[in-house]
Design an enzyme around this catalytic site. Structure first.
Site, PDB file in Angstrom:
ATOM      1  N   LYS A 102     -53.820  41.878   5.653  1.00 49.27           N
ATOM      2  CA  LYS A 102     -53.372  41.076   4.518  1.00 49.27           C
ATOM      3  C   LYS A 102     -53.763  41.856   3.290  1.00 49.27           C
ATOM      4  O   LYS A 102     -54.959  42.057   3.036  1.00 49.27           O
ATOM      5  CB  LYS A 102     -54.063  39.710   4.491  1.00 49.27           C
ATOM      6  CG  LYS A 102     -53.761  38.960   3.188  1.00 49.27           C
ATOM      7  CD  LYS A 102     -54.561  37.682   2.961  1.00 49.27           C
ATOM      8  CE  LYS A 102     -54.197  37.123   1.575  1.00 49.27           C
ATOM      9  NZ  LYS A 102     -54.910  35.881   1.244  1.00 49.27           N
ATOM     10  N   SER A 117     -53.861  41.983  -0.596  1.00 47.09           N
ATOM     11  CA  SER A 117     -53.746  41.222  -1.834  1.00 47.09           C
ATOM     12  C   SER A 117     -53.794  42.104  -3.066  1.00 47.09           C
ATOM     13  O   SER A 117     -53.804  41.605  -4.187  1.00 47.09           O
ATOM     14  CB  SER A 117     -54.876  40.174  -1.909  1.00 47.09           C
ATOM     15  OG  SER A 117     -54.775  39.262  -0.845  1.00 47.09           O
ATOM     16  N   GLY A 131     -50.300  39.716   0.386  1.00 47.74           N
ATOM     17  CA  GLY A 131     -51.410  38.809   0.125  1.00 47.74           C
ATOM     18  C   GLY A 131     -51.192  37.864  -1.025  1.00 47.74           C
ATOM     19  O   GLY A 131     -52.070  37.056  -1.320  1.00 47.74           O
ATOM     20  N   SER A 141     -60.193  33.363   0.988  1.00 49.07           N
ATOM     21  CA  SER A 141     -60.696  33.175  -0.372  1.00 49.07           C
ATOM     22  C   SER A 141     -60.341  31.791  -0.896  1.00 49.07           C
ATOM     23  O   SER A 141     -61.143  31.135  -1.560  1.00 49.07           O
ATOM     24  CB  SER A 141     -60.111  34.236  -1.301  1.00 49.07           C
ATOM     25  OG  SER A 141     -60.460  35.519  -0.838  1.00 49.07           O
ATOM     26  N   ASN A 142     -59.126  31.334  -0.591  1.00 43.67           N
ATOM     27  CA  ASN A 142     -58.723  30.012  -1.045  1.00 43.67           C
ATOM     28  C   ASN A 142     -59.440  28.902  -0.301  1.00 43.67           C
ATOM     29  O   ASN A 142     -59.439  27.767  -0.740  1.00 43.67           O
ATOM     30  CB  ASN A 142     -57.211  29.849  -0.900  1.00 43.67           C
ATOM     31  CG  ASN A 142     -56.486  30.563  -2.021  1.00 43.67           C
ATOM     32  OD1 ASN A 142     -56.542  30.115  -3.154  1.00 43.67           O
ATOM     33  ND2 ASN A 142     -55.859  31.683  -1.711  1.00 43.67           N
TER      34      ASN A 142
END
Lengths: 318, 318, 318, 318
Positions: B181, B183, B206, B62-63
């Site tokens: 992961k 989040s 996450g 996402s980043n």
């Protein structure tokens, strides 16, 4: 208001926005057994749809499994639809993509292929940062770049974003944003935006479950999954309303709710395609990660269709 | 358990899953002023990251604005990261796409480029139909096709789907699905899946906001946006925990929360990139529809970073 | 900080807030077959609870079915509990009511009966108007009027309001608001408020599912439904943590999650009471609109308890 | 269908359910400066309301701050309303309480005081356990015990429970459950339950924002906060609809939305009372934890009322 698309691509098509009213099915994309776009099946469906007084069609919407198609497949489907949709009817292309630049690009392609308008989902992956300002900028960029008018596509069940009235009014300040397909079902919001923007802003109900209530507050029609399999019934609700037959409209509206729920909220595209198969249309399989209905589900669906009064006759027109 | 990727593409890379632990930043994708991938800026960031004892990196998460990149750009970023990530560290590629077939294809590309694992988001556009069965099928199809192990990427803030413990355990029945992961921040769920699947299933926090609580219930590390700008602090929380220094771990964990919130929930990727610029890394602009921070927001962010004890020194390692 | 209650009512009881730590069960209210408060059954339970090193008890919390009792019944239960709870342990009374004035009144009664603190739910019926300002005013009015310290009771599953960190910090500015039972499970928020308010603000985990992660970020104990039936296990998690035995704490924490889920999220008070009956405590029926577990549900619960290692021995202490 | 209440209490009042249609305000409870029920102010309001062709009144609903009143105050308000409401009009009492037994008791009191029906909220504190079965049992117990017919009160904004169509149909199987006030605004659901239960089941819109759309699908009227301050306008929407004047109905409906939003979603009871004060009715203060509007909010409200065409004239009738 009159819009045209790029004249260099084969002659101008102008279309009066006041004609954007009535019933438009968001068509499914038929696949063959190997999962590829089945062009011939689509043509077969159009032959039947075109016998009804539908105002037009949405291509590559949620029911078209647009997000599951490759870029090339999307253009193939748009080109095929353009061939099959009569010039007198609207062809509206779903062109919303995760990034602004990709949305701009697909919208341009759609215009050049001959779509009369684009239906643009709000980008939703980074929904926590999709502030009013971010969305206004996005739609302005798309609206600036597009040779065809833009309709907002409010679809909270898929995007997780339910555009509020204030945001919609802010987005609609762009001269090329001319209307909305609202699938959220909030008729107060529909009334509020028509009240704020006037009837020139074209509000289309996004599901047959609330077609009549939406018309009651001023919507001009609907983009309805149900219209794929029950075009005559959807047109009748619309005609009853326009002609002042409130009781008949209400009765038919209520009768369509269970059928509509089956092919939307409950079973989605897979339900719609199964219903098409049951009713003599070309439905066929969905693409993964979507899952086809099980046999017991198909049997339950058949009963729901029958209870709603739907049969193969719908395909033939009446 | 040992996995390798396609030997035909340049020699087998095997990697022991027990080594998948510790701190991994999900790296941002730097753009130049025209909005294109800035390969040199990424190299500059890696030079600094590689001075820290980071266990590896997630690319195109996402980043990384993965969903905003074109297919070709995604491969370019993966190839660049592969060059810059030392062989001894993990390279994990974000490969989740809306359709199963596209996810399979991108995962294969990632494996051939040299990723050691793939981080796969649940497909979410048709979230109402993403039943447990649909998700199990999707991950099984990807797991079957992939030459590298698969990590589930539970990211409810972006997908609108919060995979429950039962669904996660069902997906993890596939032998090539080796971890997650998470989040979502639900530490009860993390505890439940570790309890059900055993410590061989690799659970990674996450977000740095709940790194320590996740470690407390048995997570083995974290994929942390914060680790991009505060690698030393994230590594310290991990080291304090592993070494039994509970009070020091708690104090540092609490101190990092406001900084972490700023670069995740509050301002997202734009906040992270702005923080990188403030701290001497290569941040740069985000891609639309994301919006860069305003000047007052940047000033507020600078105060938050300072209050959290972060400065340019972080980049240098310590 | 030291608080006392109205000396005129029978002698001052002062209690050091630093002693507010460890494990406290939120006790159920036992009913007889006709649905009335069964005072003798409560005494029987206390006899067993008092054999464990529990720090105290919450009376009339969610597990006490407080909202289903008449005003007179609430006072009866408080008086009975006061008789059975040793002076050295905390008696905390749930006193949150829909209106501020009723909350003030019940809190005063509780203080006069001998409660050492009050646990106050945010009023939630008009949740859309429960702005930060409205909540700060409410807690300030209660805190001003109360002779005993106030703990905030964040319980989003019941109130539909999840108090955010900023609101909690604002409410805690009142000198008589001294801590929180947080049942929301957001450990990032717990860390944030401890970071903002310091360890003097007493944070208690509101469910055994996240006891250990909460302790890891600085919580001082827990108000745990599970402690009613598994006091020894809850105390062990706490003791392991305090003594630095991280692995033992994590293992026991993970083992307790399925049992805890059964008596909280899944089956609530009815599940807790059924578990008490199965384990030799006094459980008994719930009050309508709550519904007792069916026989198949009880059988499933028995398996879950057994898998979690719980038996009648828990009641005896160990 | 004809229902009567306990003849022993002063003579039978029978009322034909087919008369339950049209517009009913859910009246606010006026307080004096010390916060006590101001009986005279209520009488003053009724004098004006009774000049309009309102079908009846809801007493102790959400706008009546029923949950903030003591048991004795509730009976006082019911008795006062009974004095002021003409026999020919409906008096409907809000009697939902957290426990089934308390709801039964208050409903009986209301019947003896002379209410013609009871409006019963679903109990919501233990919402996670309010299964369809629990709710069916609750309403059956209340319906069995009540001498007056029961209306379901679906109010998700306050209860956090949005009763689905299947649950509503199941509850309505009880012969004494005769209708619903639905404040959720889901017109598809309204259509579905009318379709399933027939027009004998009385569906009343719970907010003026969706009065017209609800009528369009078959609702028989509305219980509308707005009708307290704009009875003429609410009656006009209803009359336009009944008389087939669709365009006039839609125009007035849309014009009322901003006013209605101000006195419902946005500012709630405090907004409604402030509007009453501005328009010459008896509004007065709300009870804590509710908070009165600030002066700037009152000024903004005044503009909204003016834009909506509301003035003191509304009180006089027209």
């Amino acid at each position: 208001m009159v819009y045209g698309w790029d004249a260099d691509q084969g002659g101008a098509v102008t279309r009066d926005l006041e004609d954007l009213k009535g019933i438009l099915p968001p068509i499914p994309t038929p696949f063959d057994r190997r999962g590829s776009f089945a062009r011939d099946r689509l043509r077969d469906n159009f032959r039947a749809w075109n016998r009804h007084a539908l105002a037009g069609f949405v291509v590559l919407g949620s029911n078209g499994e647009g997000v599951l198609l490759s870029p090339d497949e999307r253009l193939d489907v748009l080109r095929a639809a353009r061939e099959d949709i009569p010039d007198a009817r609207w062809m509206i292309a779903g062109t919303g993509c995760p990034s602004t630049r990709e949305t701009v690009e697909l919208t341009r392609h759609a215009a050049r292929i001959g779509a009369n308008a684009a239906l643009v989902l709000p980008p939703s992956y980074y929904r926590g940062r999709m502030t009013r300002e971010a969305l206004v900028r996005h739609y302005a960029a798309v609206g600036d770049a597009a040779e065809i008018p833009i309709l907002i596509y409010n679809m909270p069940a898929c995007t997780g974003i339910d555009l509020d009235a204030g945001t919609l009014v802010a987005i609609a300040a762009h001269p090329n944003v001319v209307g909305i397909k609202d699938s959220g079902g909030d008729v107060v919001k529909m009334g509020a935006i028509i009240g704020a923007l006037g009837p020139g802003f074209r509000v289309l109900a996004g599901s047959a479950g609330f077609l009549l209530p939406a018309l009651a507050v001023g919507a001009v029609g609907g983009v309805l999954a149900l219209a794929n399999i029950a075009p005559a019934q959807c047109l009748s609700i619309y005609d009853h309303f326009v002609s002042g037959r409130a009781a008949e409209a209400a009765e038919l509206q209520r009768r369509m709710i269970p059928v509509n729920t089956a092919v939307t909220h409950r079973w989605g595209v897979a339900g719609l395609k199964a219903a098409m198969d049951l009713l003599g249309w070309q439905g066929g399989p969905v693409r993964a990660p979507l899952v086809d209905l099980t046999r017991p589900e198909v049997e339950e669906l058949a009963v729901i269709l029958q209870d709603g009064g739907l049969g193969e006759g719908e395909k033939g027109g009446r």
